[in-house]
Design a protein around this motif. Sequence first.
Motif, short mmCIF file in Angstrom:
data_model
loop_
_atom_site.label_atom_id
_atom_site.label_comp_id
_atom_site.label_asym_id
_atom_site.label_seq_id
_atom_site.Cartn_x
_atom_site.Cartn_y
_atom_site.Cartn_z
N ARG A 1 -8.37 0.73 2.98
CA ARG A 1 -8.73 2.09 2.63
C ARG A 1 -9.63 2.10 1.41
NH1 ARG A 1 -4.01 6.27 1.96
NH2 ARG A 1 -3.73 5.85 -0.23
N GLU B 1 1.86 7.95 -3.83
CA GLU B 1 0.63 8.60 -3.36
C GLU B 1 0.01 9.47 -4.45
OE1 GLU B 1 -0.89 7.42 -1.13
OE2 GLU B 1 -0.25 7.88 0.90
N GLU B 2 0.87 10.08 -5.28
CA GLU B 2 0.35 10.99 -6.30
C GLU B 2 -0.08 10.28 -7.57
OE1 GLU B 2 3.00 14.86 -4.97
OE2 GLU B 2 3.36 13.96 -6.93
N ASN C 1 -4.35 1.04 2.49
CA ASN C 1 -3.62 1.77 3.52
C ASN C 1 -2.23 1.17 3.60
OD1 ASN C 1 -5.30 3.71 4.53
ND2 ASN C 1 -6.33 2.32 5.94
N ARG C 2 -1.21 1.97 3.42
CA ARG C 2 0.15 1.44 3.49
C ARG C 2 0.88 2.06 4.66
NH1 ARG C 2 1.17 -0.55 -1.95
NH2 ARG C 2 -0.16 0.56 -3.39
N PRO D 1 4.05 3.95 6.08
CA PRO D 1 4.88 4.95 5.38
C PRO D 1 6.34 4.53 5.29
CG PRO D 1 4.42 5.66 7.61
CD PRO D 1 3.68 4.36 7.44
N ILE E 1 7.55 7.50 -1.68
CA ILE E 1 6.19 7.43 -1.15
C ILE E 1 5.33 8.49 -1.83
CG2 ILE E 1 4.79 7.78 0.93
CD1 ILE E 1 7.11 6.58 2.54
N GLN E 2 5.88 9.68 -1.99
CA GLN E 2 5.13 10.77 -2.63
C GLN E 2 4.73 10.40 -4.06
OE1 GLN E 2 7.15 14.52 -2.53
NE2 GLN E 2 5.43 15.61 -3.45
N HIS F 1 -5.87 5.25 -4.81
CA HIS F 1 -5.77 5.02 -3.37
C HIS F 1 -6.73 3.92 -2.91
CE1 HIS F 1 -4.05 9.30 -2.57
NE2 HIS F 1 -3.22 8.52 -3.22
#
Length: 208
Positions: free
Chosen positions: A206, A10-11, A18-19, A21, A6-7, A15
Amino acid sequence: MVNSKIQAAEENLIHVYNRFPIALDHGEGMYLYDTEGKEYLDFAAGFAVSGLGYDNKELNQALKDQIDKLYHTSNLYFHESCGEAAKELNRISGMDRVFFTNSGGEANEGALKAARRYAYTKKTGRYEFIAMQNSFHGRSFGAVSVTGHDSYREPFEPVVPGVRFAEFNDLDSVKALVNDKTCAIILEPLQGEGGNQSCNTGIYGRNP
Ligand SMILES: Cc1ncc(COP(=O)(O)O)c(C=O)c1O
């Protein structure tokens, strides 16, 4: 502890969605499994795309066989199975012709362009589309222009002109918008994302 999968997403991804987690790893039938081994009963099937279930052996084998033979050829040539696939789709659906696309958004682009092209060829002077409030038709420019969820459309305005919005399930509101410029009416037979009316942000909206 933040899941490293996930990190990484996200990085490194822009973006725009919206996902939940959850980092999914594999699927079997109607079950999905995340990278921690947790099992989920999936009611969504990837927005109704994975309707045959996950790890369907017949589908997997057909995909593997094709990848081993030919991966991409462009639309400049005919293809061994393209016409056969279209014939089978026509037989099942009762339609006359097939237009293959990569996504739902692109399918709607094709539908909008087919309507405009028909009006152009017939010299009707018609160009307007009637769409429904709270609808969702995809994220490409034409599709977003006929999307009634304001949060998806407004950040990209001015969008494709000539779109008017009627109220879903209210035929009179549609009839009131029909005029001699009306080219086509676009609507989801069953509102999915568009049926989510508790807020006007959409389920995955998002920073659209
Ligand atoms: C009703 C509807 N139309 C169009 C689309 C766009 O499809 P795609 O994401 O494949 O472009 C979606 C996607 O969820 C949808 O729900």
